[in-house]
Design a protein around this motif. Structure first.
Motif, PDB file in Angstrom:
ATOM      1  N   LYS A   1       4.445  -1.373   2.602  1.00 55.54           N
ATOM      2  CA  LYS A   1       4.877  -1.446   1.208  1.00 55.54           C
ATOM      3  C   LYS A   1       4.407  -2.744   0.555  1.00 55.54           C
ATOM      4  N   SER A   2       4.279  -2.701  -0.774  1.00 57.62           N
ATOM      5  CA  SER A   2       3.987  -3.907  -1.539  1.00 57.62           C
ATOM      6  C   SER A   2       5.275  -4.689  -1.755  1.00 57.62           C
ATOM      7  N   HIS A   3       5.215  -6.020  -1.665  1.00 54.82           N
ATOM      8  CA  HIS A   3       6.415  -6.816  -1.917  1.00 54.82           C
ATOM      9  C   HIS A   3       6.841  -6.716  -3.372  1.00 54.82           C
ATOM     10  N   LYS A   4       5.920  -6.289  -4.246  1.00 50.71           N
ATOM     11  CA  LYS A   4       6.225  -6.131  -5.666  1.00 50.71           C
ATOM     12  C   LYS A   4       6.801  -4.755  -5.980  1.00 50.71           C
TER      13      LYS A   4
ATOM     14  N   MET B   1      18.206  -7.699   1.602  1.00 50.79           N
ATOM     15  CA  MET B   1      18.779  -7.169   2.844  1.00 50.79           C
ATOM     16  C   MET B   1      17.899  -6.073   3.427  1.00 50.79           C
ATOM     17  N   ASP B   2      17.482  -5.145   2.566  1.00 54.78           N
ATOM     18  CA  ASP B   2      16.740  -3.981   3.036  1.00 54.78           C
ATOM     19  C   ASP B   2      15.388  -4.346   3.637  1.00 54.78           C
ATOM     20  N   LEU B   3      14.667  -5.269   2.982  1.00 52.74           N
ATOM     21  CA  LEU B   3      13.340  -5.633   3.471  1.00 52.74           C
ATOM     22  C   LEU B   3      13.406  -6.268   4.855  1.00 52.74           C
ATOM     23  N   GLU B   4      14.410  -7.113   5.091  1.00 48.68           N
ATOM     24  CA  GLU B   4      14.512  -7.753   6.393  1.00 48.68           C
ATOM     25  C   GLU B   4      15.037  -6.786   7.447  1.00 48.68           C
TER      26      GLU B   4
END
Length: 359
Positions: free
Chosen positions: A50-53, A136-139
């Motif tokens: 996924k893109s961080h943006k 939270m979700d990304l980590e």
């Protein structure tokens, strides 16, 4: 874990790029809108799909072309790996690990752990809850492959339930199917709530001491999970709020409404902290995130710093650079002023101009 090399073909403003990276600190400097952040985005993409943006695949493909390729060579536990990402304008992306295509994104998560730190993170304390849920979700998706599955399924079921709530006003018989969606929403939502609670409990054990050190022993930071509804009351709340949900045509309770609250000395950071305190709190949070990943997987994550040093004063810059000793880091900045007088060795410095990188 180490990123050895990143290769881009028709990705964003890069026609072609092959960039080896140092195992320590890499600096990409240049004017704004030249392509520095695009390199960080490519690394993040190869780590998470996924893109961080939050950009869609077609938005990352170079203008005038129909597809893009991103390849990353990495080393984890001294074992080399290669990730190939094929972005297509009108089709789903193709992903391969060591030449073997994967079918699900969850198969890639955890191969490379990255921590992304941008100026947006500095304002996470005072902005809306969506940014804090995303943190939270990304980590959690990187640390727990099951979490990604739960979150993906929850979001799909939530969309279905909300669509049903909108249609019930026209056809009351559709209410008979609500229980099917609710049971699935409860199953996945409960897993998410418990995972977030555990994550923030572990993060809290680290962030307090880090923040106390950064503030010179003057302040203590705590992080409080504020779930929309506790896991043990989720089913009851969903039933009791059904009538209101039908009226509002949206699901009122669940993980999609969760938030995090930060406290310094018992005072809500969002309401009472100065901008300097908020930035120190955000910095403490990122350093705690790095330490948590290290403890969980037994290796340092790769740190991506996107033009964040210019947003910090000299003292906080020094704290950040001291805190990433021994961690592979890729830093973007507009100039090298932030590093003047710093005696540490910056192993790889590159100038980025209009999609061209010069060492």
């Amino acid at each position: 874990m180490i990123v050895k090399q990143i290769e881009l073909n028709n990705f964003r403003n890069y026609e072609i790029l092959s960039l080896p990276l140092s195992e320590e600190i890499n600096i990409l400097y240049g004017d704004n809108a030249q392509g520095k952040t695009n390199i960080l985005e490519a690394i993040y993409l190869c780590s998470t799909t996924k893109s961080h943006k939050g950009s869609k695949d077609r938005e990352m493909i170079r203008l005038g072309t129909d597809e893009a390729h991103v390849r990353m060579q990495l080393k984890k536990a001294d074992i080399p790996h290669k990730v190939d990402m094929h972005l297509k304008k009108n089709k789903s992306k193709g992903v391969a690990i060591d030449g073997i295509p994967i079918r699900k994104s969850s198969e890639l998560f955890g191969l490379m752990n990255v921590v992304f730190f941008s100026p947006e993170d500095l304002s996470m304390m005072k902005n809306g809850p969506g940014e804090r849920r995303r943190f939270m979700d990304l980590e959690l998706c990187q640390l727990n492959q099951w979490y990604l599955i739960y979150l993906s399924n929850y979001n799909k079921i939530l969309m279905q339930r909300n669509n049903l709530l909108k249609q019930v006003g026209y056809n009351k018989k559709l209410m008979e199917t609500m229980e099917v969606w609710d049971s699935q929403l409860l199953e996945y939502g409960t897993h998410i709530i418990k995972a977030r609670a555990n994550f923030l409990e572990e993060l809290n054990l680290l962030v307090g001491g880090i923040h106390e050190r950064l503030s010179g022993g003057k302040e203590t930071l705590t992080v409080s999970y504020e779930p929309s509804v506790a896991a043990e009351f989720y089913e009851e709340k969903l039933k009791l709020s059904l009538e209101r949900d039908v009226y509002q045509k949206a699901t009122g309770y669940g993980p999609h409404r969760d938030d995090i609250v930060f406290f310094i000395g018992g005072e809500n950071v969002k309401l009472f902290a100065s901008q300097g305190q908020q930035r120190t709190a955000a910095l403490s949070l990122k350093l705690a995130e790095i330490e948590l990943v290290k403890r969980k997987i037994g290796e340092n994550p790769v740190l991506l710093l996107d033009d964040v040093l210019s947003e910090l004063d000299r003292k906080r810059q020094r704290h950040l650079l001291d805190g990433i000793e021994g961690i592979q880091t890729v830093i973007t900045c507009t100039g090298l002023e932030e590093f003047v007088g710093d005696r540490r060795r910056f192993n790889h410095i590159c100038h980025v101009t209009e999609g061209t990188v010069t060492s």
